[in-house]
Design an enzyme around this catalytic site. Structure first.
Site, short mmCIF file in Angstrom:
data_model
loop_
_atom_site.label_atom_id
_atom_site.label_comp_id
_atom_site.label_asym_id
_atom_site.label_seq_id
_atom_site.Cartn_x
_atom_site.Cartn_y
_atom_site.Cartn_z
N PRO A 151 0.82 -1.22 0.00
CA PRO A 151 0.00 0.00 0.00
C PRO A 151 0.85 1.26 0.00
O PRO A 151 0.47 2.27 -0.60
CB PRO A 151 -0.81 -0.13 1.30
CG PRO A 151 -0.89 -1.61 1.55
CD PRO A 151 0.43 -2.15 1.09
N TYR A 152 1.99 1.22 0.66
CA TYR A 152 2.91 2.36 0.64
C TYR A 152 3.28 2.71 -0.80
O TYR A 152 3.21 3.87 -1.22
CB TYR A 152 4.17 2.04 1.44
CG TYR A 152 5.32 2.99 1.18
CD1 TYR A 152 5.30 4.30 1.68
CD2 TYR A 152 6.43 2.59 0.43
CE1 TYR A 152 6.35 5.17 1.44
CE2 TYR A 152 7.49 3.47 0.20
CZ TYR A 152 7.44 4.75 0.70
OH TYR A 152 8.48 5.62 0.45
N GLY A 153 3.68 1.71 -1.58
CA GLY A 153 4.04 1.93 -2.97
C GLY A 153 2.90 2.50 -3.79
O GLY A 153 3.10 3.34 -4.67
N THR A 155 0.54 4.51 -2.68
CA THR A 155 0.36 5.93 -2.39
C THR A 155 1.47 6.78 -2.98
O THR A 155 1.23 7.91 -3.43
CB THR A 155 0.27 6.18 -0.87
OG1 THR A 155 1.47 5.74 -0.22
CG2 THR A 155 -0.92 5.44 -0.28
N LYS A 156 2.69 6.26 -3.02
CA LYS A 156 3.79 7.02 -3.64
C LYS A 156 3.55 7.17 -5.14
O LYS A 156 3.83 8.23 -5.72
CB LYS A 156 5.13 6.34 -3.36
CG LYS A 156 5.55 6.34 -1.90
CD LYS A 156 5.66 7.73 -1.31
CE LYS A 156 6.90 8.47 -1.80
NZ LYS A 156 7.06 9.77 -1.10
#
Length: 319
Positions: A151-153, A155-156
């Site tokens: 999920p981090y990827g 959002t980036k």
């Protein structure tokens, strides 16, 4: 005098970039809300060093709130280095995702809205190699189809798309820089090198997720800072650049280097791999070399030795 604005100025990369600009004689407005993802004391020490410069102005502000003072600062600066965001892969799952959407996507959109009618303002966005996920082939070029594995990827990548579309729709002078595993002095305490070095110094056990054969492309922080400065000077109409330090190594190879630097055997414990951790990263930085004139200078062995020396001399809160 030309002012440069840095969001996330109290963090690892933001504070290093700010200090470099200040030492070169430039004026910097720093923005940071001092979130508690890791010990705030670390950020406060970074800020204290910056506040010794008369040309540094600090705003303790949340970008999402966008006060009148922050809005004015954004409009007064000719270059914006957007380093702020919610970092880390492991915390981006489940309930943690809300913070990642707010601090990575919504905060970026707030800044872009402030300058959509100011095409002369240069906007440099700190993206991540996490947008590639488990790519089909390595090294990745910027034309590879992004496939985030966390999920981090996601959002980036979403924020990166915002930067590009504001450039295409409003002529924003913007660049997105995809960082490949940045390390060096002041690195976040949750990141691998800081944890490894801190454990080595104190004789503690180093925890390794998985078999240690994961391959990363490591990039020293001063090289990342140099690329940001070059991007801030040249700008670009939504351009995207890989910033890959060219130091390919497995986690096990990193531990071997650290053991040589430390001069004693390391204690290592291996645990299960974590969700969202990709098997390999690696980027082709040809475009950054050709268009920004950027070339990484610090090899992995030298960089680890420098970070080790810094951590040993600066026993910070590493919790």
């Amino acid at each position: 005098m030309t002012k440069h604005l840095i969001t996330g100025v109290a963090g690892f990369i933001g504070s290093t970039l700010a200090e470099t600009l200040l030492r070169s004689g430039l004026s910097v407005v720093g923005v940071d809300s001092l979130t508690d993802y890791y010990p705030v004391e670390n950020k406060q020490m970074n800020l204290a060093a910056l506040q010794e410069f008369s040309r540094f102005e600090y705003l303790n502000e949340d970008i999402l709130a966008m006060s009148t003072e922050l809005h004015q600062a954004v409009n007064d600066c000719s270059v914006i280095y957007h380093q702020a965001g919610q970092p880390g892969v492991r915390g981006s799952w489940s309930d943690g995702f809300d913070d990642y959407v707010e601090r990575n996507v919504l905060a970026t959109q707030k800044l872009l809205e402030c300058i959509e009618d100011k095409p002369g303002t240069k906007f440099v966005y700190a993206s991540s190699s996490s947008v590639y996920g488990n790519a089909d082939s390595w090294p990745c070029t910027e034309t590879a189809v992004p496939k985030p594995f966390s999920p981090y990827g996601v959002t980036k990548l979403a924020a990166e798309h915002l930067v590009t579309l504001y450039a295409e729709n409003f002529g924003l002078n913007s660049v997105s820089l995809r960082y490949f595993t940045v390390y060096g002095p002041k690195q976040r305490p949750d990141m691998a090198f800081t944890r490894f070095i801190n454990a080595a110094i104190h004789g503690d056990t180093i925890t390794v997720y998985g078999d240690g054969e994961q391959i990363r492309d490591f990039t020293y922080v001063s090289d990342i800072v140099e690329a940001n400065i070059r991007a801030g000077q040249t700008g670009g109409n939504g351009a995207i650049y890989n910033l890959s330090g060219g130091s390919h190594a497995t986690v096990n190879e990193v531990l071997e280097i650290l053991e040589r630097v430390h001069g004693e055997p390391l204690k290592v414990e291996r645990v299960a791999q974590q969700a969202g951790d990709v098997r390999r990263t690696g980027g082709d930085s040809t475009n950054a070399r050709e268009r920004l004139g950027w070339e990484p200078q610090v090899a992995i062995a030298d960089g680890i030795a420098r970070q080790y020396a810094w951590q040993k001399a600066n026993q910070r809160t590493m919790g």
